[in-house]
Scaffold this active site. Structure first.
Site, PDB file in Angstrom:
ATOM      1  N   LYS A 264      17.666  28.490  41.107  1.00 13.53           N
ATOM      2  CA  LYS A 264      18.922  28.305  41.831  1.00 13.53           C
ATOM      3  C   LYS A 264      18.689  27.407  43.033  1.00 13.53           C
ATOM      4  CE  LYS A 264      20.208  33.095  41.066  1.00 13.53           C
ATOM      5  NZ  LYS A 264      20.750  34.299  41.622  1.00 13.53           N
ATOM      6  N   ARG A 265      17.510  27.587  43.599  1.00 18.88           N
ATOM      7  CA  ARG A 265      17.235  26.864  44.835  1.00 18.88           C
ATOM      8  C   ARG A 265      17.256  25.348  44.652  1.00 18.88           C
ATOM      9  NH1 ARG A 265      12.174  28.706  46.061  1.00 18.88           N
ATOM     10  NH2 ARG A 265      12.717  30.690  45.134  1.00 18.88           N
TER      11      ARG A 265
END
Ligand code: GLU
Length: 506
Positions: A264-265
């Protein structure tokens, strides 16, 4: 299958739902529906420090968009509630206490400073981050090293403590994973995980086992990242509820991005969405784009996700949700990571847009139009336009670029394409055509084309030489669906206006 099938998706409300999360939902849903069972969503919000407001609503909105609605949840109700762990807080302590009583867990009174000192003192080159485990616990301040009286006194005095599992020293814990087969763990490699925290909240490990038991979960499917926690959960099942009651496990393969795990980062770096829907981080204000807003149809999104790790053994790629329910089996999910391919995802979307009835796309497309300054458009025209251009759209957001000329007249024309061959005869043809249009009784593409061709032959011009200028009159360039269909959709007044305006320019 002897037990009633009850499966659960157990998200922690910590942010947007990413591809892997939606695929976990999907496999749970498909399995439940296939076996006539229930799909439950349980909100695992015991880690208050990671709680993000809005994340829970987002999860439910996403499931709704995907068409993967649970049978039981905070929003859907059910007989096994509450479905939010923070509201079940009181139910967990007794299990932790029971484990202490039975010698499978212990009170640990170590302060943060003492824990820090332990990490410092036991740090070696081979073991750079020592864990609170069987090799260290007897040197710490807990109910295993203190006398029962001392422990009682500390508890009575309200000293802060946690309850830790006492991992057996040299045991092999095994279970059968529905995807991976036999999996074995050496218990001495696993640390003494905290089960009950100082604030009285259970940790994930205790809560997940207690709730899977209390909610009568028959199968637990979750991401591969939870595999290292499995030995703790298996032991808790053994100690508390009996292994015969334990759900069957399946740990789903990772979804890989262009350079390994899809995180996600790194979402912003990929150039494609990783969240199902737009997610705005309430703390940073950062917006991460979703597949929905990018212009994906939920049917295409789940179709592609289903195939990220599973196939039905044939070459079939296009599956409706109903077909997936019928064909899905956990045994056909592979254990190796599945690589996400954005081009392939777009291919699915294109195929699904083509396959969809124009009418069923109306509301999605209508939502996109106000952003482009188009507000007042009839349902009939919209349906007609979608029917004409949908095969040219890969994403729903392509719709405007493919169809704007139905809603506003062109302001520029590709003159290079017409000028050199434009002459008085052609001009007269179009003036006569406009006249004929005014008395046309049935306004449709076939009639428009017929009189176009009749008039062309009367005037001795090849219709092929007139069609391009006609197209440029209506849309401004060499693009768009069949020209008589465009005229049909525009109607008599607008078609006339555009021909007259272009004649002046040409
Ligand atoms: N709460 C865990 C998560 O956030 C659930 C893991 C499980 O399904 O056991 O993913």
């Amino acid at each position: 299958m002897s037990k009633r099938v009850r499966v659960r998706f157990a998200p922690s409300p910590t942010g947007g739902l990413h591809l892997g999360g939606v695929r976990t939902v999907l496999y749970n849903y498909l399995f439940a529906k296939k076996h006539g069972g229930e799909f439950i969503v349980r909100i695992e919000d015991t880690d208050q420090s990671r709680y993000i407001p809005g994340a829970e609503e987002y999860i439910f909105d996403t499931l709704k968009w995907c068409g993967l609605e649970p049978d039981e949840s905070v929003q859907h109700g059910g007989n096994y509630g509450p479905y939010r762990q923070s509201e079940r807080k009181e139910s967990y302590r007794k299990y932790a206490e029971q484990l202490v009583k039975d010698g499978h867990a212990y009170y640990a009174f170590d302060t943060p400073e003492e824990l820090e000192k332990m990490r410092h003192d036991y740090k070696t080159e081979q073991n750079p981050s020592p864990q609170y485990d069987h090799s260290i616990r007897m040197n710490m301040r807990n109910s295993l090293t203190l006398s029962p009286e001392e422990s009682q006194q500390l508890l009575a005095a309200g000293t802060r403590y946690v309850i830790r599992i006492k991992m057996p020293e040299h045991e092999t814990v095994s279970f059968t994973d529905m995807i991976r087969g036999e999996v074995h763990f050496e218990t001495s490699l696993v640390d003494d995980k905290v089960l009950l925290k100082a604030d009285g909240m259970p940790t994930y490990h205790l809560a997940v086992v207690a709730d899977d038991y209390l909610m009568k979960i028959s199968h637990a499917f979750r991401g591969e990242e939870w595999l290292p926690s499995a030995p703790v959960h298996i032991l808790l099942w053994k100690y508390l509820f009996g292994l015969e009651n334990m759900p069957q496990w399946a740990h789903l393969p990772l979804i890989l991005g262009p350079n390994g795990k899809l995180s996600k980062r790194d979402a912003a770096k990929y150039g494609f969405p990783v969240f199902a829907m737009n997610w705005k981080d309430p703390n940073t204000g950062e917006l991460t784009e979703g597949f929905k807003e990018k212009g994906f149809l939920p049917e295409a999104f789940i179709n592609y996700l289903a195939l990220l790790g599973w196939n039905d053994g044939t070459d079939q790629e296009m599956f409706s949700k109903e077909e997936l329910v019928e064909r899905f089996s956990m045994e056909r999910v592979h254990s190796a990571g599945a690589k996400f391919d954005y081009e392939k995802a777009k291919w699915f979307n294109h195929e699904w847009i083509k396959k969809s009835e124009a009418g069923s796309l109306k509301s999605e497309v209508r939502n996109l139009l106000p952003g482009k300054g188009i507000t007042d458009i009839s349902d009939a025209l919209l349906g007609k336009v979608i029917g004409l251009v949908k095969d040219r759209c890969t994403l729903l957001t392509d719709f405007y670029d493919q169809s704007w000329f139905f809603f506003k007249a062109p302001e520029t024309w590709d003159l290079d394409a017409v000028k050199s061959k434009w002459n008085e005869d052609k001009k007269n043809f179009f003036l006569a055509y406009v006249e004929k249009l005014q008395s046309l009784i049935e306004w449709n593409a076939v009639a428009l084309e017929n009189i176009f061709k009749e008039l062309a032959s009367e005037k001795n011009i090849k219709p092929g030489e007139l069609q391009l200028p006609f197209r440029i009159m209506l849309v401004g360039g060499k693009f768009g669906p069949p020209v008589f269909s465009i005229a049909e959709a525009l109607g008599c007044d607008e078609t006339t206006k555009r021909i007259n305006a272009a004649i002046k320019i040409f």
